[in-house]
Design an enzyme around this catalytic site. Structure first.
Site, PDB file in Angstrom:
ATOM      1  N   TYR A 107       0.570  -0.935  -0.574  1.00  0.00           N
ATOM      2  CA  TYR A 107       0.041  -0.164  -0.480  1.00  0.00           C
ATOM      3  C   TYR A 107       0.501   1.554   0.473  1.00  0.00           C
ATOM      4  O   TYR A 107       1.880   1.562   0.535  1.00  0.00           O
ATOM      5  CB  TYR A 107      -0.848   0.056   1.160  1.00  0.00           C
ATOM      6  CG  TYR A 107      -0.673  -0.076   2.313  1.00  0.00           C
ATOM      7  CD1 TYR A 107       0.629   0.273   2.755  1.00  0.00           C
ATOM      8  CD2 TYR A 107      -1.561  -0.155   3.690  1.00  0.00           C
ATOM      9  CE1 TYR A 107       0.900   0.099   4.646  1.00  0.00           C
ATOM     10  CE2 TYR A 107      -1.797  -0.370   4.781  1.00  0.00           C
ATOM     11  CZ  TYR A 107      -0.484  -0.421   5.338  1.00  0.00           C
ATOM     12  OH  TYR A 107       0.294  -0.591   6.428  1.00  0.00           O
ATOM     13  N   GLU A 108       0.128   2.192  -0.435  1.00  0.00           N
ATOM     14  CA  GLU A 108       0.998   3.687  -0.124  1.00  0.00           C
ATOM     15  C   GLU A 108       1.499   3.150  -1.847  1.00  0.00           C
ATOM     16  O   GLU A 108       2.944   4.317  -1.332  1.00  0.00           O
ATOM     17  CB  GLU A 108       1.731   3.530   1.195  1.00  0.00           C
ATOM     18  CG  GLU A 108       1.632   5.568   1.627  1.00  0.00           C
ATOM     19  CD  GLU A 108       0.531   6.321   1.203  1.00  0.00           C
ATOM     20  OE1 GLU A 108       0.012   5.964   1.849  1.00  0.00           O
ATOM     21  OE2 GLU A 108       0.882   7.664   0.895  1.00  0.00           O
TER      22      GLU A 108
END
Lengths: 596, 596
Positions: B439-440
């Protein structure tokens, strides 16, 4: 939901073109083996596995096993699938015809298990463990024990387990405490608790034969006082009928990271009735004789999970549209390019593909060595094959499961956020593959077995035997100019391996702990080098095929290009591993324990 | 059950001895920061985290979140713990005093989040996402929006989320379809479905402020037509009271591999009422301005999970008795030696320890650059810090989470079979840490951001700025003979980095895809080299301390010996990475897509 295509063409390539197994008529049991039969077996297994086993993989993971009053139930659908598995005769393939087996060689059986371990690793472990119990009794049991247990283990009507680990005795079996007391003619009462017992109890078979390590009264301490016992869940009467529970029960299920469909149990033996397998106090040796095969099976799990992960990651990368190629739009009619255009996605997929196909070739070679060690008519060749199989056992188990796990992690990464949720199945492969690095001897134990017993233990004799074969291959390839680059890479790898071996030989006598601290890098070094040889052999076959035929151009072209990628990505890593050993192995031993 | 000791002494070492933060009085907000205050904050967080958060980590994983009628409930104990978290003021530390924050610098806040992410990553994500929403509104919101939302986000009474991903638009936000229609003065109706929304709905706070990317009518296609909206779960009236649900609801929970205690939701916006944050069509830019901080937070999760894994693996290795040292019995009174005597166990632990402490120094440096970029009085220094923070953002996120995950896997391996079962908690660290690589922005995206924007995008200017600092350090260390070996290693690493950069500069213009295929190796190369500099700096401090004082000998000795290990194990890897880029990057691009 993941899909799977059994790599049947690759099996043919390895068995027929690379290992020439259909010309091994001097191997007992290979006489009746021909390509049509073997291809039919693979196709049959592929059908069964994709239709029956694969659909149960995700649901088996989600449901897991349950335990109530010491009786374990498997996930929905497992019973019916296992019944079908037995009825179709899948358990019998490589077993002794005397007990109902089909007598097929290991080199065929090993690829059958690849299909099983890819589509449903947890399910495949039930017959897998049974095969281990079969092998132990077959190799060491008395005629009476064999008659009693083997036919139903071969058919799969009964299953088997291996009970080694206790909570305080995992790697170090010298510490185990389970006791065996004589309690009648040839009968012993076994008492103790075992943990992490795969397929320990379940509802798939009417009986379960537990092979248990325990100590007889007055046995020497340590590993020299361990004996092997067969303890059935239900006593088997003279007439073959089943009696009462012998006193063994699953007291709990282990709560694991993965392989939820397999019933990993805590087993309690409360004076459970069993019989001695082999000689008293020779239990550990009995287990060790099956180790090559068992560890090959676990190495195969690493490869199998890596391969199904790769297949699904590739399909996703071809399908998922996100972003554009750095070199410009590739698919102008689509809202974005498939992510296969992105360099790092390609890198991960090529790393997996080249590892998988190389590892598959090594596994095939290893299985053939095991067959040759058992069945070759020539005693000298038998001994040589035995030496090589022993040398590569830790590599096949340790190196392939380590890299196979990493490949599963990479394949999951290709899916982005979708890789982290259950729905797509990729995270299950990571969780399931993780155990293969741990059980059947952790990979650290494999690495130590390699440098300690297999390399230093015989002053490098086995390694030299293998290196000679590699050098012979290089020699034989001199007439083919296109082989030059592969040979050069192989020579470099062999040189690095020699340097690392010399390092061990030089330092181990004065600092034995160096063996341990260098062991993992050394195992990777031999693993990568052995795959370089495999890829050089495969490249040679591909070059010849491309030169002489027009059929299957893509298959052979893919082999050749993947060989090239292997050389440029994997084979170059050996230099760094030597540097790592030379620069860090001593420091690792000498680091003060108080400073961690 | 895992234990945890917050690395308070290491925080002091980095903040006080290495970064000299208490002498940075020219940084706005640092005036009131002194060692006593900071140590008290760390100690307070450590107490809270070990007493309240850590005990909920395993139970939160086992129970997970539940959803009923669109309302999510968190695992048992989370509500009470979060209430306490808010009451104790832990949410406010680095927030703007104007809205009730304590105005502490990022370099202090980042180590507070390390303690949180180590003890309970899933729980820490609730305040973590809130901080992201706070930052977005603080940086881009109107005065009215700030007044409305910031005080309660700062206190933690309300929480926040970031709604970016849609099922067909993950990495490629250009594809997103969620719509925003004007429906009143400054009010918009948001419609669409978002997936993978961390902390999307829950029972911890009375309101949740969703930051949502969506398209206004007539917006340009692609990323230039995306706007950012604040959509509260319950409408906030002029007087601050809460109105009705605005039309946003969690439609499902994602079923994830880990971070089960965090409620990752599918969010449905059904004409949900929201307000524009910043300018129309500038939504992506608004998100990007917070990226350095958000990615630092995720990098920190990788380090935090790696550190708690290491701590527990070390304790286990000191305690678990199995086998004997190769060099002979070490503990004759015990039945076996602790497994810390075994070379491969030591190798894994030292790899983790040297990585963790090096990464912690890098994270500290990065946080200080972020502070300097925002708060330094000197504009030139502010710009330089901004450049360096941007350069290292993908390294901190991508390199640290990759290696942090591997460290968790190694720590699990130290436990053998016990590492694979829930009971010991090690497998949860592996599952939780895995998401940080995804994620990110996946780590592949980080690597591409590094080579594309951060290296090639400014013709290596940022890299040269950083390399100059490294060379200056080498220059300043010339008078200290014991620093020679560290400087030499650093020079080698910098040389390898230069070679790799030259490779990119040479090939990218004609073959842009090479950037992608070389990107991951390049990111590792810069990651390792930057940690070499960190370790050289730490070694220098340790040498001085050992020469000038008698206190804490073991602490500094450990730093010095761990620096030596880093040089011999990690720093040597840069050469292999350059070779990998040079030999494989072109092949990866050119591999025919049909041959996969």
């Amino acid at each position: 939901m993941p899909t799977y295509q059994a790599p049947l063409r690759d099996f043919q390539f390895i068995l027929d073109e690379m290992l020439n197994i259909y010309e091994q008529q001097h191997l007992e049991g290979f006489e009746q083996v021909d390509a049509d039969l073997v291809d039919a077996i693979f196709q049959g297994m592929a059908d069964f596995a994709t239709k029956i086993m694969l659909p149960l993989n995700s649901s088996g993971d989600a449901q897991g096993c349950k335990i109530e009053d010491g009786q374990v139930t498997t996930p929905q659908g497992f019973q019916q699938a296992y019944k079908q598995f037995v009825e179709d005769g899948w358990a019998t393939l490589t077993c002794d015809p005397e007990y109902g087996g089909q007598g097929l060689p290991e080199v065929v059986g090993t690829f059958v298990t690849e299909i099983q371990a890819a589509t449903n690793m947890a399910f495949a472990m039930y017959p897998g463990l049974t095969h281990g119990a079969y092998s132990a009794i077959h190799a060491h049991g008395s005629a009476k024990l064999k008659r009693k247990y083997l036919p139903k283990l071969v058919s799969g009507e009964w299953t088997g387990t291996m009970n080694l680990t206790e909570s305080h005795a995992g790697t170090d079996l010298a510490l185990l405490r389970t006791k065996a007391e004589p309690c009648g003619e040839d009968v012993f009462a076994i008492s103790g608790e075992k943990i992490f017992i795969s397929s320990g109890d379940h509802d798939l078979a009417e009986n379960i034969i537990h092979l248990v390590l325990a100590r007889l009264p007055g046995a020497p301490s340590g590993v020299k006082g361990i004996s092997l016992f067969a303890v059935p869940k239900f006593w088997v009467n003279e007439d073959g009928s089943l009696g009462e529970n012998t006193g063994v029960q699953a007291s709990a299920l282990e709560h694991k990271m993965g392989i939820h469909g397999n019933s990993t149990c805590v087993m309690v033996f409360d004076g459970a009735k069993g019989e001695l397998v082999g000689e008293a106090h020779q239990g550990l040796r009995a287990m060790f004789t099956m180790m090559n095969q068992a560890r090959l099976g676990v190495g195969m799990q690493g490869l199998a999970q890596s391969d199904i992960s790769y297949q699904n990651a590739l399909a996703y990368a071809q399908d998922r549209l996100q972003g554009r190629a750095l070199s410009g739009v590739q698919q102008p009619k689509l809202v974005a390019d498939p992510i296969l255009v992105h360099g790092d996605v390609r890198r991960m997929l090529l790393a997996q593909k080249s590892f998988n196909e190389g590892a598959r070739a090594l596994v095939g070679q290893q299985a053939l060595w095991i067959d040759q060690a058992e069945r070759h008519q020539d005693k000298a060749l038998r001994q040589q094959a035995s030496l090589l199989a022993a040398l590569f056992t830790p590599v096949v188990k340790g190196f392939i499961t380590d890299q196979g796990f990493k490949a599963c992690v990479d394949a999951q990464q290709v899916f982005g956020g979708h890789g982290y949720v259950h729905e797509w199945g990729m995270e299950q492969f990571v969780r399931d593959a993780r155990i293969a690095m741990i059980y059947e001897g952790t990979n650290g134990v494999q690495a130590l077995d390699l440098v300690g017993r297999k390399i230093m233990g015989d002053q490098g004799a086995a390694l030299m035997t293998w290196a000679e074969q590699a050098k012979q291959f290089i020699e034989e390839s001199r007439t083919e100019p296109q082989m030059e680059k592969y040979s050069q890479t192989l020579i470099k790898n062999l040189g690095d391996l020699e340097k690392a071996t010399q390092y061990l030989a030089k330092h181990a006598p004065s600092k034995p702990d160096v063996l341990g601290s260098a062991s993992m890098a050394y195992m990777q070094l031999l693993g990568i080098t052995s795959l370089t040889l495999m890829w050089a052999r495969m490249a040679k076959l591909a070059l010849r095929a491309l030169a002489s035929q027009t059929q299957e151009h893509d298959f052979y072209q893919s082999k050749l290009k993947t060989a090239d990628f292997y050389m440029s990505y994997w084979a170059i890593q050996t230099r760094g591993l030597v540097v790592q050993i030379e620069s860090s192995a001593e420091q690792i031993c000498e680091y003060d324990a108080a400073l961690f």
